[in-house]
Design an enzyme around this catalytic site. Structure first.
Site, mmCIF file in Angstrom:
data_model
loop_
_atom_site.group_PDB
_atom_site.id
_atom_site.type_symbol
_atom_site.label_atom_id
_atom_site.label_comp_id
_atom_site.label_asym_id
_atom_site.label_seq_id
_atom_site.Cartn_x
_atom_site.Cartn_y
_atom_site.Cartn_z
ATOM 1 N N LYS A 162 0.847 -1.209 0.000
ATOM 2 C CA LYS A 162 0.000 0.000 0.000
ATOM 3 C C LYS A 162 0.873 1.245 0.000
ATOM 4 O O LYS A 162 0.658 2.171 -0.770
ATOM 5 C CB LYS A 162 -0.876 0.018 1.248
ATOM 6 N N ASN A 163 1.922 1.247 0.835
ATOM 7 C CA ASN A 163 2.710 2.472 1.026
ATOM 8 C C ASN A 163 3.724 2.695 -0.083
ATOM 9 O O ASN A 163 4.481 3.657 -0.055
ATOM 10 C CB ASN A 163 3.375 2.465 2.401
ATOM 11 N N ASP A 173 4.561 0.416 11.686
ATOM 12 C CA ASP A 173 3.301 -0.194 11.227
ATOM 13 C C ASP A 173 3.184 -1.647 11.664
ATOM 14 O O ASP A 173 2.084 -2.202 11.659
ATOM 15 C CB ASP A 173 3.183 -0.126 9.695
ATOM 16 N N CYS A 178 -4.948 12.554 12.779
ATOM 17 C CA CYS A 178 -5.708 11.379 12.318
ATOM 18 C C CYS A 178 -5.714 10.407 13.488
ATOM 19 O O CYS A 178 -5.321 10.734 14.590
ATOM 20 C CB CYS A 178 -5.063 10.764 11.085
ATOM 21 N N ARG A 198 -8.592 -0.331 4.328
ATOM 22 C CA ARG A 198 -7.682 0.695 3.792
ATOM 23 C C ARG A 198 -6.349 0.068 3.386
ATOM 24 O O ARG A 198 -5.688 0.571 2.485
ATOM 25 C CB ARG A 198 -7.436 1.772 4.858
ATOM 26 N N ARG A 216 -0.609 14.831 12.233
ATOM 27 C CA ARG A 216 0.234 14.506 11.074
ATOM 28 C C ARG A 216 0.760 15.815 10.485
ATOM 29 O O ARG A 216 0.250 16.305 9.501
ATOM 30 C CB ARG A 216 -0.553 13.713 10.030
HETATM 31 C C1 EPZ Z 1 4.266 6.853 6.117
HETATM 32 O O1 EPZ Z 1 3.517 7.867 6.762
HETATM 33 C C2 EPZ Z 1 3.325 5.663 6.014
HETATM 34 N N1 EPZ Z 1 2.174 6.017 5.188
HETATM 35 C C3 EPZ Z 1 2.879 5.250 7.417
HETATM 36 O O2 EPZ Z 1 2.050 4.099 7.277
HETATM 37 C C4 EPZ Z 1 4.110 4.879 8.225
HETATM 38 O O3 EPZ Z 1 3.717 4.549 9.542
HETATM 39 C C5 EPZ Z 1 5.084 6.067 8.244
HETATM 40 O O4 EPZ Z 1 5.400 6.463 6.895
HETATM 41 C C6 EPZ Z 1 6.380 5.729 8.961
HETATM 42 O O5 EPZ Z 1 6.982 4.644 8.337
HETATM 43 C C7 EPZ Z 1 2.303 5.982 3.848
HETATM 44 O O6 EPZ Z 1 3.363 5.705 3.325
HETATM 45 C C8 EPZ Z 1 1.078 6.294 3.044
HETATM 46 P P1 EPZ Z 1 6.456 10.131 8.269
HETATM 47 P P2 EPZ Z 1 4.113 9.379 6.835
HETATM 48 O O7 EPZ Z 1 6.354 11.375 7.465
HETATM 49 O O8 EPZ Z 1 4.784 9.693 5.549
HETATM 50 C C9 EPZ Z 1 6.465 13.377 11.707
HETATM 51 C C10 EPZ Z 1 0.163 2.751 7.655
HETATM 52 O O9 EPZ Z 1 -0.312 2.233 8.681
HETATM 53 N N2 EPZ Z 1 6.445 14.382 10.631
HETATM 54 O O10 EPZ Z 1 7.675 9.271 8.146
HETATM 55 O O11 EPZ Z 1 3.048 10.273 7.322
HETATM 56 C C11 EPZ Z 1 5.144 12.614 11.788
HETATM 57 O O12 EPZ Z 1 4.226 13.333 12.578
HETATM 58 C C12 EPZ Z 1 0.671 4.180 7.689
HETATM 59 O O13 EPZ Z 1 0.298 2.157 6.548
HETATM 60 C C13 EPZ Z 1 6.623 15.729 10.970
HETATM 61 O O14 EPZ Z 1 6.783 16.078 12.136
HETATM 62 O O15 EPZ Z 1 5.204 9.185 7.975
HETATM 63 C C14 EPZ Z 1 5.533 11.318 12.426
HETATM 64 O O16 EPZ Z 1 5.577 11.490 13.844
HETATM 65 C C15 EPZ Z 1 0.488 4.821 9.058
HETATM 66 N N3 EPZ Z 1 6.605 16.659 9.986
HETATM 67 C C16 EPZ Z 1 6.961 11.088 11.913
HETATM 68 O O17 EPZ Z 1 7.414 12.343 11.390
HETATM 69 C C17 EPZ Z 1 6.432 16.327 8.657
HETATM 70 O O18 EPZ Z 1 6.446 17.233 7.792
HETATM 71 C C18 EPZ Z 1 7.022 10.059 10.801
HETATM 72 O O19 EPZ Z 1 6.174 10.510 9.793
HETATM 73 C C19 EPZ Z 1 6.261 14.959 8.335
HETATM 74 C C20 EPZ Z 1 6.272 14.012 9.332
#
Ligand code: EPZ
Length: 417
Positions: free
Chosen positions: A22-23, A306, A116, A398, A121
Site C-alpha cells: 500500500k505504502n 506499522d 488522524c 484501507r 500529522r
Molecule cells: C508513512 O507515513 C506511512 N504512510 C505510514 O504508514 C508509516 O507509519 C510512516 O510512513 C512511517 O513509516 C504511507 O506511506 C502512506 P512520516 P508518513 O512522514 O509519511 C512526523 C500505515 O499504517 N512528521 O515518516 O506520514 C510525523 O508526525 C501508515 O500504513 C513531521 O513532524 O510518515 C511522524 O511522527 C500509518 N513533519 C513522523 O514524522 C512532517 O512534515 C514520521 O512521519 C512529516 C512528518
C-alpha cells in the site's frame, strides 16, 4: 457498517501470496501525475486507499482503470491543480499529491487537515522543502495555495527527521525541477526505493534512493512506464502474527525477506522458526510464544512502526513480558484498550507499552479505530478462546486486501457480516 465475526483458536495452514505494498502504491499513484502518458502498475493492491487516490487522479483529469491485478493510469490530460476537501480527507497519504500537482501544473490548491487516528500529522518538513525548491505557499487553517510560476529549482534539502512522506513529496517535486536536488537524512524505506524505480523508468534521474542521501538531476518531462509494485512487508508481518498466535505453520509467497530485516528476529526471539528461500518465507510457530523482550520502532531499517500493533497483539499470548517503545507516532496504542477487554495485560505509559503475556485471551465485542489497530484485533481474535465481533472493518480495508477471505482460506473461522 460491516463487522467481522471470528471464532478463535483455529489452526491455520497452507500458503498465501503477499499483496502489493500500500505504502508503495500510494506515492507511485501520486507520481503518475508527472508522467505525461500511460503507466501500468502491476501487483497494485485493491484497497480503499488506492481507490481514494484514483478518485483524486480522475478529478485532476487522469484516466484510471483496473485491468485485473494491474492499474492503468493515463495522465496526459491533467487539467486541474486543486483537490477538493472531500477527496483529500479520504486518505492520510494524499499530501504526497502536493509535490506532484505543483511540479506538473505550477500550481496546487488543497486542504490538509492535521491529525488522524494515530496522532497529529504535521507537514512542516514538506512545506519547508517545497519552499526551498522555489514554491510560494500560502497556508490558512490547513488549506494550502501553492504556486511555482517559474518552475521549481533544484537545491540541497536537509530533513530534520527521515520522514517517509516528506522524502517522497520532495523526490516527486524535484524530478522535473531545473538543476540538481540533494536530500540528506532521507527516509530509506523500501517504498522510497520502489517510487524511485518507477520514476526512473519514466525518465527521471534519481540516485541513491534507499540510502540517507538521494540525488535527483532534474529532467524536462517524464513519460509513462510499466512497474511492478513490491510486496507489502507490513501485510507479511501481519500474516506471520496470525500464524504465531494460532501455533500454525504458514508459507508466504512473494516476500522480500530483506525488507523484514528488523522484524524476523523478533518472531525468532518469540520461538517462531523461519525459513526463507528465494521469495518464499515459511514460519512455524511454537505451541506457545515466548516474550519478544524489547521492541523499539525506528525509521527503516529499524523495526517498522506499522508492524508494532500486529506484533504487540501476538505478544499478549506470550509466556513472559514484552516491552514496546513507539518512537514514530504519538498515539499508536489506542487498540490496547480493546485487547485488554479480551483479557490482555497491557500497561501503556507514553511511548512505552508493557505487555505481560497471559495463557488465554477471550473473544469479545471490540472496535477498531485505525488501520494497524484493526489488524491487531483480528490477530488477537484468531488466538482467543471463543467468538469475537470486530467493528470498524473499514479501517482494515484501507490496507488489507480481503484479509478475512485470505484467513478463511487458510483455515480460520472468520466472516464479514
Ligand atoms: C508513512 O507515513 C506511512 N504512510 C505510514 O504508514 C508509516 O507509519 C510512516 O510512513 C512511517 O513509516 C504511507 O506511506 C502512506 P512520516 P508518513 O512522514 O509519511 C512526523 C500505515 O499504517 N512528521 O515518516 O506520514 C510525523 O508526525 C501508515 O500504513 C513531521 O513532524 O510518515 C511522524 O511522527 C500509518 N513533519 C513522523 O514524522 C512532517 O512534515 C514520521 O512521519 C512529516 C512528518
Amino acid at each position: 457498517m460491516s463487522r467481522l465475526l471470528v471464532k478463535g483458536r483455529q489452526k491455520l495452514s497452507g500458503e498465501v501470496s503477499v499483496q502489493g505494498a500500500k505504502n508503495s502504491a500510494l506515492p507511485i499513484l501520486a507520481a503518475t501525475v508527472l508522467a505525461k502518458g500511460e503507466s501500468v502498475l502491476y501487483h497494485c493492491p485493491a484497497l480503499s486507499d488506492v481507490d481514494a487516490s484514483c478518485g483524486i487522479l480522475r478529478y485532476l483529469g487522469c484516466k484510471a482503470r483496473r485491468e485485473g491485478e494491474a492499474l492503468v493510469i493515463d495522465s496526459a490530460g491533467v487539467d486541474r491543480a486543486d483537490i477538493p476537501d472531500a477527496l483529500m480527507r479520504k486518505t492520510r497519504s494524499s499530501i504526497v499529491f502536493l509535490g506532484a500537482v505543483l511540479a506538473r501544473t505550477g500550481r496546487a490548491k488543497l486542504c490538509f487537515p492535521g491529525g488522524c487516528e494515530i496522532g497529529p500529522r504535521p507537514i512542516d518538513m514538506h512545506l519547508r522543502a517545497l519552499r526551498q525548491l522555489g514554491a510560494e505557499i500560502r497556508e490558512r487553517h490547513g488549506c494550502l495555495d501553492c504556486r511555482a510560476p517559474y518552475g521549481l529549482k533544484g537545491c540541497r534539502v536537509a530533513l530534520s527527521f527521515p520522514s517517509v512522506g516528506a522524502t517522497e513529496d520532495i523526490m516527486i517535486a524535484a524530478v522535473t525541477a531545473s538543476g540538481t536536488t540533494t536530500i540528506t537524512n532521507a527516509a530509506r524505506e523500501p517504498e522510497i526505493t520502489d517510487l524511485a524505480d518507477y520514476l526512473n523508468r519514466c525518465g527521471a534521474r534519481i540516485y541513491g534512493a534507499g540510502e540517507g542521501v538521494i540525488v535527483i538531476d532534474g529532467v524536462p518531462s517524464l513519460h509513462g512506464a510499466a512497474h511492478t509494485i513490491i510486496p507489502d512487508r507490513i501485510v507479511a508481518a501481519t500474516l506471520m502474527s496470525c500464524a504465531a498466535v494460532t501455533g500454525s505453520a504458514l508459507t508466504l509467497r512473494g516476500v522480500v525477506s530483506s525488507h523484514l530485516g528488523a522484524v524476523l528476529p523478533v518472531f525468532e526471539e518469540s520461538g517462531c522458526h523461519i525459513r526463507v528461500s528465494d521469495g518464499d518465507l515459511r514460519l512455524t510457530a511454537p505451541q506457545r510464544l515466548r516474550s519478544m523482550r524489547v521492541v523499539r520502532t525506528m525509521p527503516y531499517p529499524g523495526f517498522p512502526t506499522d508492524a508494532q500493533a500486529p506484533l504487540l497483539a501476538a505478544a499478549c499470548f506470550a509466556e513472559g513480558t514484552s516491552v514496546f517503545v513507539e518512537n514514530i507516532f504519538e498515539n499508536r496504542y489506542r487498540h490496547t484498550a480493546e485487547l485488554i477487554r479480551m483479557g490482555a495485560s497491557i500497561k501503556t505509559e507514553g511511548k512505552v507499552a508493557v505487555v505481560e503475556g497471559v495463557p488465554r485471551l477471550y473473544g469479545a465485542s471490540v472496535e477498531a479505530t485505525d488501520l494497524r489497530g484493526a489488524a491487531a484485533l483480528v490477530i488477537a481474535a484468531l488466538g482467543a478462546e471463543g467468538q469475537s465481533e470486530i467493528s470498524g472493518v473499514r479501517y482494515l480495508e484501507r490496507g488489507y486486501e480481503r484479509l478475512e477471505q485470505t484467513l478463511s482460506d487458510l483455515g480460520a473461522e472468520i466472516r464479514k457480516v
